[in-house]
Scaffold this active site. Structure first.
Site, PDB file in Angstrom:
ATOM      1  N   CYS A   1       0.821  -1.227   0.000  1.00  0.00           N
ATOM      2  CA  CYS A   1       0.000   0.000   0.000  1.00  0.00           C
ATOM      3  C   CYS A   1       0.847   1.266   0.000  1.00  0.00           C
ATOM      4  O   CYS A   1       0.377   2.332  -0.412  1.00  0.00           O
ATOM      5  CB  CYS A   1      -0.940   0.001   1.195  1.00  0.00           C
ATOM      6  SG  CYS A   1      -2.102  -1.359   1.106  1.00  0.00           S
TER       7      CYS A   1
ATOM      8  N   HIS B   1      -3.554   7.119   1.904  1.00  0.00           N
ATOM      9  CA  HIS B   1      -3.869   5.840   1.270  1.00  0.00           C
ATOM     10  C   HIS B   1      -5.307   5.463   1.619  1.00  0.00           C
ATOM     11  O   HIS B   1      -5.706   5.514   2.781  1.00  0.00           O
ATOM     12  CB  HIS B   1      -2.892   4.776   1.777  1.00  0.00           C
ATOM     13  CG  HIS B   1      -3.328   3.391   1.466  1.00  0.00           C
ATOM     14  ND1 HIS B   1      -3.638   2.983   0.194  1.00  0.00           N
ATOM     15  CD2 HIS B   1      -3.534   2.315   2.276  1.00  0.00           C
ATOM     16  CE1 HIS B   1      -4.012   1.706   0.233  1.00  0.00           C
ATOM     17  NE2 HIS B   1      -3.957   1.283   1.477  1.00  0.00           N
TER      18      HIS B   1
ATOM     19  N   ASN C   1     -10.169  -0.229  -1.880  1.00  0.00           N
ATOM     20  CA  ASN C   1      -8.741  -0.093  -1.580  1.00  0.00           C
ATOM     21  C   ASN C   1      -7.935  -0.733  -2.721  1.00  0.00           C
ATOM     22  O   ASN C   1      -7.886  -1.951  -2.831  1.00  0.00           O
ATOM     23  CB  ASN C   1      -8.445  -0.771  -0.236  1.00  0.00           C
ATOM     24  CG  ASN C   1      -6.966  -0.742   0.137  1.00  0.00           C
ATOM     25  OD1 ASN C   1      -6.095  -0.582  -0.709  1.00  0.00           O
ATOM     26  ND2 ASN C   1      -6.694  -0.936   1.418  1.00  0.00           N
TER      27      ASN C   1
HETATM   28  C1  LIG Z   1     -11.694  -5.433   8.391  1.00  0.00           C
HETATM   29  C2  LIG Z   1     -12.486  -4.541   9.316  1.00  0.00           C
HETATM   30  C3  LIG Z   1     -13.406  -3.635   8.502  1.00  0.00           C
HETATM   31  C4  LIG Z   1     -13.301  -5.381  10.244  1.00  0.00           C
HETATM   32  O1  LIG Z   1     -14.009  -4.561  11.142  1.00  0.00           O
HETATM   33  P1  LIG Z   1     -14.045  -4.896  12.676  1.00  0.00           P
HETATM   34  O2  LIG Z   1     -14.921  -3.919  13.315  1.00  0.00           O
HETATM   35  O3  LIG Z   1     -12.639  -5.003  13.158  1.00  0.00           O
HETATM   36  O4  LIG Z   1     -14.755  -6.287  12.656  1.00  0.00           O
HETATM   37  P2  LIG Z   1     -14.237  -7.667  13.225  1.00  0.00           P
HETATM   38  O5  LIG Z   1     -13.079  -8.158  12.414  1.00  0.00           O
HETATM   39  O6  LIG Z   1     -14.083  -7.559  14.686  1.00  0.00           O
HETATM   40  O7  LIG Z   1     -15.490  -8.499  12.880  1.00  0.00           O
HETATM   41  C5  LIG Z   1     -16.739  -8.252  13.474  1.00  0.00           C
HETATM   42  C6  LIG Z   1     -17.691  -9.298  12.955  1.00  0.00           C
HETATM   43  O8  LIG Z   1     -18.002  -8.989  11.584  1.00  0.00           O
HETATM   44  C7  LIG Z   1     -17.765 -10.154  10.805  1.00  0.00           C
HETATM   45  N1  LIG Z   1     -17.361  -9.738   9.463  1.00  0.00           N
HETATM   46  C8  LIG Z   1     -16.115  -9.604   8.948  1.00  0.00           C
HETATM   47  N2  LIG Z   1     -16.198  -9.227   7.668  1.00  0.00           N
HETATM   48  C9  LIG Z   1     -17.494  -9.124   7.357  1.00  0.00           C
HETATM   49  C10 LIG Z   1     -18.207  -8.754   6.204  1.00  0.00           C
HETATM   50  N3  LIG Z   1     -17.582  -8.417   5.059  1.00  0.00           N
HETATM   51  N4  LIG Z   1     -19.550  -8.736   6.246  1.00  0.00           N
HETATM   52  C11 LIG Z   1     -20.216  -9.067   7.363  1.00  0.00           C
HETATM   53  N5  LIG Z   1     -19.586  -9.419   8.501  1.00  0.00           N
HETATM   54  C12 LIG Z   1     -18.252  -9.440   8.494  1.00  0.00           C
HETATM   55  C13 LIG Z   1     -16.701 -10.916  11.524  1.00  0.00           C
HETATM   56  O9  LIG Z   1     -16.708 -12.270  11.142  1.00  0.00           O
HETATM   57  C14 LIG Z   1     -17.101 -10.699  12.958  1.00  0.00           C
HETATM   58  O10 LIG Z   1     -18.150 -11.597  13.266  1.00  0.00           O
HETATM   59  P3  LIG Z   1     -18.167 -12.336  14.713  1.00  0.00           P
HETATM   60  O11 LIG Z   1     -18.256 -11.211  15.685  1.00  0.00           O
HETATM   61  O12 LIG Z   1     -19.369 -13.183  14.595  1.00  0.00           O
HETATM   62  O13 LIG Z   1     -16.864 -13.082  14.771  1.00  0.00           O
HETATM   63  C15 LIG Z   1     -11.555  -3.654  10.180  1.00  0.00           C
HETATM   64  O14 LIG Z   1     -10.802  -4.464  11.053  1.00  0.00           O
HETATM   65  C16 LIG Z   1     -10.622  -2.826   9.384  1.00  0.00           C
HETATM   66  O15 LIG Z   1     -11.053  -1.904   8.719  1.00  0.00           O
HETATM   67  N6  LIG Z   1      -9.316  -3.067   9.463  1.00  0.00           N
HETATM   68  C17 LIG Z   1      -8.345  -2.402   8.646  1.00  0.00           C
HETATM   69  C18 LIG Z   1      -8.422  -2.989   7.289  1.00  0.00           C
HETATM   70  C19 LIG Z   1      -7.654  -2.217   6.292  1.00  0.00           C
HETATM   71  O16 LIG Z   1      -7.739  -1.035   6.202  1.00  0.00           O
HETATM   72  N7  LIG Z   1      -6.864  -2.909   5.501  1.00  0.00           N
HETATM   73  C20 LIG Z   1      -6.099  -2.344   4.496  1.00  0.00           C
HETATM   74  C21 LIG Z   1      -4.869  -1.806   5.043  1.00  0.00           C
HETATM   75  S1  LIG Z   1      -3.824  -1.333   3.775  1.00  0.00           S
END
Ligand SMILES: CC(C)(COP(=O)(O)OP(=O)(O)OC[C@H]1O[C@@H](n2cnc3c(N)ncnc32)[C@H](O)[C@@H]1OP(=O)(O)O)[C@@H](O)C(=O)NCCC(=O)NCCS
Length: 332
Positions: free
Chosen positions: A114, A259, A289
């Site tokens: 990234c 980013h 992204n």
């Molecule tokens: C990925 C991201 C959106 C997940 O959000 P979060 O609030 O951390 O959510 P969690 O990972 O704790 O998951 C919460 C629940 O949603 C679920 N979930 C994950 N992806 C899902 C989706 N696409 N749709 C529905 N539910 C989803 C999980 O399985 C979890 O369920 P559970 O509680 O039954 O286990 C978040 O962690 C994030 O934005 N991280 C940074 C990612 C990023 O920017 N990456 C690129 C960097 S370059």
């Protein structure tokens, strides 16, 4: 003093638009969940036959046209991608060929995920400052859609990542004041596996991979919470550092392009730095992204949208897989 200045920008994304509703048909997710957690409303994914180099060539032609240059005017190509079309050689030489460049100019690939575009700019800028080259194409391109598990098991990454390309022409200038002022670059390998694509890499014989592919070890893997936690502290830290190095104040910033990892991350950075909405540009809602491509795509939209005037202070900042991160401050 010789500096490098961006004289043209361009971007290209695949024609195919993938909405959150379309993803809901492939995996257990919803438009509401994706919008609330990431801000993304749609993204572009390639169709069979489209290539990363094809997108990069389109973005590059636009950037060259904006700069009033021909491909033959280039001294070098610096190409950032973590998803090259082929294992070897890198995308840079394929882009050189696609643009019809017959001169044997160097075309290098940068693999910094990234943060790839910021790193690529830093290499091109160093070449300008040392007098090696005067006109370069700097490209950020990514095809993520073919490397993601689009079943429910991969939903935490599949809803985020997307395909696209952005390009800039970077030229040497001796005019005072304009151009790239400073960089701030970092990496921290302790976190390499928090956002990674394990393989197939060269460390293991390919014969082991059919079994691993069946286990899902070929897909992009992400520890979303840790990535989030590090991203929201590293990018503001790096923006402050690059402004200090450039001798500028936060209040001078006309435009911050972070980013486009996740809209919540961008909003957290804006808040942490105390910037207004008008000082920050986001387009993740429409593109998702696109890894190394997010910054040059956003920059091109800002340029074409008339958001930048000569003399404006622009800061680019990125964080991603590695972990790697960094920022660039430039005077438009
Ligand atoms: C990925 C991201 C959106 C997940 O959000 P979060 O609030 O951390 O959510 P969690 O990972 O704790 O998951 C919460 C629940 O949603 C679920 N979930 C994950 N992806 C899902 C989706 N696409 N749709 C529905 N539910 C989803 C999980 O399985 C979890 O369920 P559970 O509680 O039954 O286990 C978040 O962690 C994030 O934005 N991280 C940074 C990612 C990023 O920017 N990456 C690129 C960097 S370059």
């Amino acid at each position: 003093m010789t500096r490098s200045v961006i004289t043209g920008t361009g971007h290209a994304v695949p024609e195919r638009v993938v909405t959150n509703d379309e993803l809901s048909g492939l995996m257990d997710t919803s438009d509401e969940w994706i919008r609330a957690r990431t801000g993304i409303q749609q993204r572009h994914w390639i169709r069979d036959g489209e290539t990363g180099v094809g997108l990069a060539a389109e973005a590059s032609r636009q950037a060259l046209a904006a700069a009033g240059l021909q491909p033959a005017d280039l001294d070098a190509i610096v190409f950032a991608t973590s998803t090259p079309d082929h294992f070897a050689p890198g995308n840079g030489v394929f882009l050189q060929r696609a643009l019809g460049i017959t001169a044997t100019i160097p075309a290098i690939d940068i693999r910094m995920q990234c943060a790839g575009f910021v790193y690529a700019l830093s290499v091109a800028d160093a070449w300008v400052r040392t007098g090696m080259f005067r006109r370069m194409l700097v490209v950020g391109e990514e095809i993520q859609s073919t490397r993601m598990d689009v079943s429910t098991a991969g939903r935490h990454t599949a809803v985020i990542f997307a395909d696209g390309a952005g390009a800039v022409v970077l030229e040497a200038t001796d005019a005072d004041g304009r151009g790239i002022l400073a960089f701030d670059l970092h990496s921290q390998g302790q976190h390499a596996e928090r956002l990674w694509a394990e393989g197939p890499g060269a460390v293991d014989p390919l014969s082991r991979w059919p079994e691993r592919i069946a286990e899902g070890r070929c897909w992009l893997q992400m520890d979303g919470r840790e990535v989030f936690r590090h991203a929201v502290s590293r990018m503001p830290e790096s923006v402050r550092a690059v402004l200090l190095r450039a001798g500028a104040e936060q209040s001078d910033v006309r435009l911050l392009i972070a980013h486009q990892a996740n809209l919540r991350i961008s909003e957290a950075i804006q808040k942490e730095l105390g910037l207004s909405e008008g000082q920050v540009f986001n387009n993740i809602q429409r593109f998702g992204n696109t890894t190394a491509a997010t910054i040059p795509i956003a920059l091109d939209e800002c340029v074409r949208g008339g958001r930048l005037a000569g003399g404006d202070l622009v800061v680019l900042t990125a964080f991603g897989s590695g972990f790697v991160w960094g920022s660039c401050a430039l005077r438009w």
